[in-house]
Enzyme design. Structure first.
Site, PDB file in Angstrom:
ATOM      1  N   ARG A  38      21.584  43.434 -30.591  1.00  0.00           N
ATOM      2  CA  ARG A  38      22.996  44.037 -31.764  1.00  0.00           C
ATOM      3  C   ARG A  38      22.450  44.525 -32.498  1.00  0.00           C
ATOM      4  NH1 ARG A  38      25.179  37.878 -33.728  1.00  0.00           N
ATOM      5  NH2 ARG A  38      26.459  37.574 -32.192  1.00  0.00           N
ATOM      6  N   LYS A 199      29.147  22.780 -23.988  1.00  0.00           N
ATOM      7  CA  LYS A 199      30.192  21.795 -23.947  1.00  0.00           C
ATOM      8  C   LYS A 199      31.335  22.654 -23.815  1.00  0.00           C
ATOM      9  CE  LYS A 199      29.047  19.708 -28.740  1.00  0.00           C
ATOM     10  NZ  LYS A 199      29.783  20.506 -30.467  1.00  0.00           N
ATOM     11  N   GLY A 352      26.738  35.583 -26.986  1.00  0.00           N
ATOM     12  CA  GLY A 352      25.063  34.433 -27.279  1.00  0.00           C
ATOM     13  C   GLY A 352      24.095  33.739 -26.013  1.00  0.00           C
ATOM     14  N   GLY A 375      31.111  33.436 -30.201  1.00  0.00           N
ATOM     15  CA  GLY A 375      32.058  32.812 -30.938  1.00  0.00           C
ATOM     16  C   GLY A 375      33.154  33.479 -30.812  1.00  0.00           C
TER      17      GLY A 375
HETATM   18  C1  3PG Z   1      27.234  35.052 -34.540  1.00  0.00           C
HETATM   19  O1  3PG Z   1      25.854  35.133 -34.236  1.00  0.00           O
HETATM   20  O2  3PG Z   1      27.442  34.243 -34.010  1.00  0.00           O
HETATM   21  C2  3PG Z   1      27.573  36.031 -35.701  1.00  0.00           C
HETATM   22  O3  3PG Z   1      26.748  37.098 -36.263  1.00  0.00           O
HETATM   23  C3  3PG Z   1      28.865  35.121 -37.014  1.00  0.00           C
HETATM   24  O4  3PG Z   1      27.824  34.515 -36.879  1.00  0.00           O
HETATM   25  P1  3PG Z   1      28.034  32.913 -37.197  1.00  0.00           P
HETATM   26  O5  3PG Z   1      28.324  31.697 -36.522  1.00  0.00           O
HETATM   27  O6  3PG Z   1      26.885  32.180 -38.724  1.00  0.00           O
HETATM   28  O7  3PG Z   1      29.725  32.945 -37.864  1.00  0.00           O
HETATM   29 MG    MG Z   2      28.261  31.666 -34.001  1.00  0.00          MG
END
Ligand code: 3PG
Ligand code: MG
Length: 401
Positions: A38, A199, A352, A375
């Site tokens: 990142r 999920k 993710g 997300g």
């Molecule tokens: C992540 O890693 O999903 C983003 O940096 C957002 O973080 P968060 O899910 O804690 O809001």
């Molecule tokens: Mg997150």
């Protein structure tokens, strides 16, 4: 994307406040960053600004400190890593707002970079407080959002600041939106999506939105259990989201109507437990023992998936097809990752845990694009608007000649 970007503003000598997503994984034992992708993804915007002699003020969160100061979640380790990569000192401010921070910002020279302290040490960040957004906005002449991974959050530093400063997209944000948007708008066919992860409920929006656009859907991971249940199979002790079984059945039917192939596992690896010690055994999908858990796809399924992927021109993957954090159940996921890295198709990896697999295997550079958003990419591909994107200035309409 139909938003103004950092290329549309005059940044030389200006104080440019850049929201980045440097929420990187940290080893709890050593405090070291375990995956800096990142940070690397933020470089195009940061270098663009340094080259043009802007005063660069970076803001980010790290982890979920929930409005309190947490020593382990300070951003110093990120500033160190960034300094190494840039080959120039990146200072860290004592906080992210307040008079002392303002003095540090005033002391910045053109071409210098300052990282402010973790935004989430203030509860006002996540509540989206206008006062907090204003206090941040005082630090810049322009606001650049380059934090695609956090753009699904309507937090003060993501969407709030845009009310008080001219707000444009960074180069990473632009690339993410264009690449993921391109998947939805003009994918080259055949288009195959691989969905996995724990999920179904997390992915329903995306599944529904993408299902009519793909030629083939490959389903693995924990979520396959719910689909297998919908098809009438017994899945032992695997977690089934009972309230999603009907939706899974609808998706199976709908895909048939849309002439999209929805491919489920024909064999799976089952295990007695997920403690890392219990071993696995391959069984046919119609022979999952009542006391076992599904932990990976089996070899026949891997071959079926591979055949579909080899025919595809566009591939999108979100979610491991097994319990990939346990080595012996990562076989399916890692085999697919290696296959994708060899294919000549457009290969796009959701963020993710799927991104982590590619980064850990050193294969990220062999696919077309690895999203930095977990997300956020799910939300975006569900067709929902992201607060961190909608809040930016619209691209100016160029009058036709
Ligand atoms: C992540 O890693 O999903 C983003 O940096 C957002 O973080 P968060 O899910 O804690 O809001
Ligand atoms: Mg997150």
């Amino acid at each position: 994307m139909h938003k103004m970007t950092v290329r549309d503003i005059e940044v030389t000598d200006k104080r440019v406040l850049v929201r980045v997503d440097f929420n990187v994984p940290i080893d709890p034992e050593t405090g070291a960053i375990t995956d800096d992708s990142r940070i690397l993804a933020g470089l195009p915007t940061i270098n663009y600004l340094i080259e043009r002699n802007a005063r660069v003020i970076l803001i980010s969160h790290l982890g979920r400190p929930k409005g309190k100061f947490v020593k382990e979640l300070r951003l110093a380790v990120v500033a160190q890593r960034l300094s190494q990569i840039l080959g120039q000192q990146v200072g860290v401010a004592v906080d992210c707002i307040g008079p002392e921070v303002e003095r540090s910002v005033e002391a910045l020279k053109p071409g210098q970079v300052l990282l402010l302290e973790n935004l989430r040490f203030h509860s006002d960040e996540e509540t989206g407080s206008a006062d907090f957004a204003k206090a941040l906005a005082r630090l810049g002449d322009f606001f650049v959002n380059d934090a695609f991974g956090t753009s699904h959050r309507a937090h003060a530093s993501v969407a709030g600041i845009a009310q008080y400063l001219p707000a444009v997209a960074g180069l990473l944000l632009e690339k993410e939106v264009d690449t993921l948007g391109g998947l939805l708008e003009h994918p080259e066919h055949p288009f195959t999506a691989i969905f996995g992860g724990a999920k179904v409920s997390d992915k329903l929006g995306m599944l529904k939105n993408i299902e009519g656009k793909v030629d083939c859907l490959l389903i693995g991971g924990g979520m396959a259990a719910t689909f297998l249940k919908a098809r009438g199979f017994e899945v032992g002790k695997s977690v089934v989201e009972t309230d999603c079984v009907d939706t899974a059945a609808d998706l199976i039917e709908e895909s048939a109507r849309n002439h999209a192939r929805l491919v489920l596992p024909v064999d799976v690896v089952v295990t007695a437990g997920l403690d890392g010690k219990a071993r696995g055994r391959v069984v046919a999908t119609d022979a999952v023992p009542a006391d076992k858990i599904i932990a990976d796809i089996g070899p026949k399924t891997l071959a079926n998936f591979s055949r579909e992927l080899e025919k595809s021109r566009t591939i999108f993957w979100n979610g491991p097809v097994g319990v990939a954090e346990i080595r012996r159940f990562a076989v399916g996921t890692e085999s697919l990752a290696r296959l994708l890295s060899r294919l000549d198709a457009t290969t796009i990896i959701g963020g993710g845990s799927t991104a982590e697999v590619f980064n850990a295997l050193g294969l990220a550079y062999k696919v077309t694009f690895v999203s930095t958003g977990g997300g956020a990419s799910l939300k975006f591909l569900s067709g929902e608007e992201l607060p961190g994107v909608t809040s930016l200035l619209d691209e100016e309409m160029v009058p036709e000649a």
